[in-house]
Design an enzyme around this catalytic site. Structure first.
Site, PDB file in Angstrom:
ATOM      1  N   LYS A  85      -5.025   2.539  -7.774  1.00  0.00           N
ATOM      2  CA  LYS A  85      -3.451   2.399  -6.270  1.00  0.00           C
ATOM      3  C   LYS A  85      -2.966   4.271  -6.720  1.00  0.00           C
ATOM      4  CE  LYS A  85      -0.224  -0.954  -5.314  1.00  0.00           C
ATOM      5  NZ  LYS A  85       1.312  -1.278  -5.424  1.00  0.00           N
TER       6      LYS A  85
HETATM    7  C1  E4P Z   1       2.481  -3.550  -3.088  1.00  0.00           C
HETATM    8  O1  E4P Z   1       1.252  -3.214  -3.456  1.00  0.00           O
HETATM    9  C2  E4P Z   1       4.012  -2.643  -3.942  1.00  0.00           C
HETATM   10  O2  E4P Z   1       3.787  -1.524  -4.435  1.00  0.00           O
HETATM   11  C3  E4P Z   1       5.263  -3.437  -3.006  1.00  0.00           C
HETATM   12  O3  E4P Z   1       4.532  -3.678  -1.714  1.00  0.00           O
HETATM   13  C4  E4P Z   1       6.166  -2.885  -2.409  1.00  0.00           C
HETATM   14  O4  E4P Z   1       7.513  -3.825  -2.584  1.00  0.00           O
HETATM   15  P1  E4P Z   1       9.200  -3.544  -2.941  1.00  0.00           P
HETATM   16  O5  E4P Z   1       8.853  -2.332  -1.544  1.00  0.00           O
HETATM   17  O6  E4P Z   1       9.434  -4.167  -2.355  1.00  0.00           O
HETATM   18  O7  E4P Z   1       8.677  -2.727  -4.399  1.00  0.00           O
END
Ligand code: E4P
Length: 219
Positions: A85
């Site tokens: 990521k």
């Molecule tokens: C996924 O890849 C993200 O890191 C995640 O969905 C973020 O979610 P949040 O906004 O609830 O922290």
């Protein structure tokens, strides 16, 4: 639309895996911290890979391009299913371009507007993750960004997959599916909410009661 879990909690991943419908997992440092297992990030990601046979995202934290590239190379070697990521800022975009050319799969994270997704796709990212809930939190319609990205990628036949992220409730999953997102990643609580309905529970009870009554009449 594929269903992924957005968690680093191993118990949740095991619990969801038994249904055979979860085909990937996304993690980030906040989810790792929330899981509070005491295990290091690599070990957590490797354990997830042993449970779910599909893409598992692990986040890069370096702040400069060379650091991101090095970290992405390293993380991608943890397991064949690991996707790195990388956040879409200036350095992230350059790093995505460099590592994608090496065949490293990138999930571009922290996407909040379609231009960021378009750039990530042109740079060779495998996935873009628009954060729906965080946009909703500041009064913008997060799902509109998912719809726009899907429309643009379709129009130009871009192979990058749209991963609806930061989903907060079951209606988000329905909306992501209607927006033709390729994947929805969701917390375990949202996943559980997908198969619950009070009328289903009441219906099961009623059928049981009626079956008992019918059996008595027959006897
Ligand atoms: C996924 O890849 C993200 O890191 C995640 O969905 C973020 O979610 P949040 O906004 O609830 O922290």
């Amino acid at each position: 639309m594929k269903l992924w879990l957005d968690t680093a909690n191993i118990d949740e991943i095991r619990a969801a895996a038994r249904f055979g419908v979860v085909s990937g997992v996304t993690t980030n440092p906040s989810l790792w911290a929330k899981a509070a297992s005491g295990a290091d990030y690599r070990d957590v990601v490797l354990e997830i890979c042993s449970i779910i046979d599909g893409p598992v995202s692990a986040e890069c934290l370096a702040q400069d391009v060379d650091g991101l590239v090095e970290e992405a190379r390293n993380i991608s070697k943890w397991h064949p299913n690991v996707v790195v990521k990388i956040p879409l800022d200036e350095n992230g975009l350059e790093a995505i371009h460099r590592v994608s050319r090496e065949g490293i799969k990138v999930n571009t994270t922290l996407i909040f507007q379609p231009n960021q997704a378009l750039l990530a796709a042109q740079a060779g990212a495998t996935y873009v993750s628009p954060f729906v809930g965080r946009l909703d939190d500041i009064g913008q319609e997060g799902m509109a960004v998912v719809r726009e990205i899907v429309e643009i990628f379709d129009r130009y036949h871009l192979p990058t997959q749209v991963l609806a992220a930061s989903l907060r409730h079951p209606l988000h999953v329905v909306q992501a599916a209607k927006a033709s997102a390729h994947i929805a990643t969701m917390p375990y609580t949202v996943f559980q909410a997908m198969f619950k309905h009070p009328l289903t529970d009441a219906g099961i009870q009623k059928f049981l009661e009626d079956a008992r009554k019918a059996a008595k009449v027959k006897a």
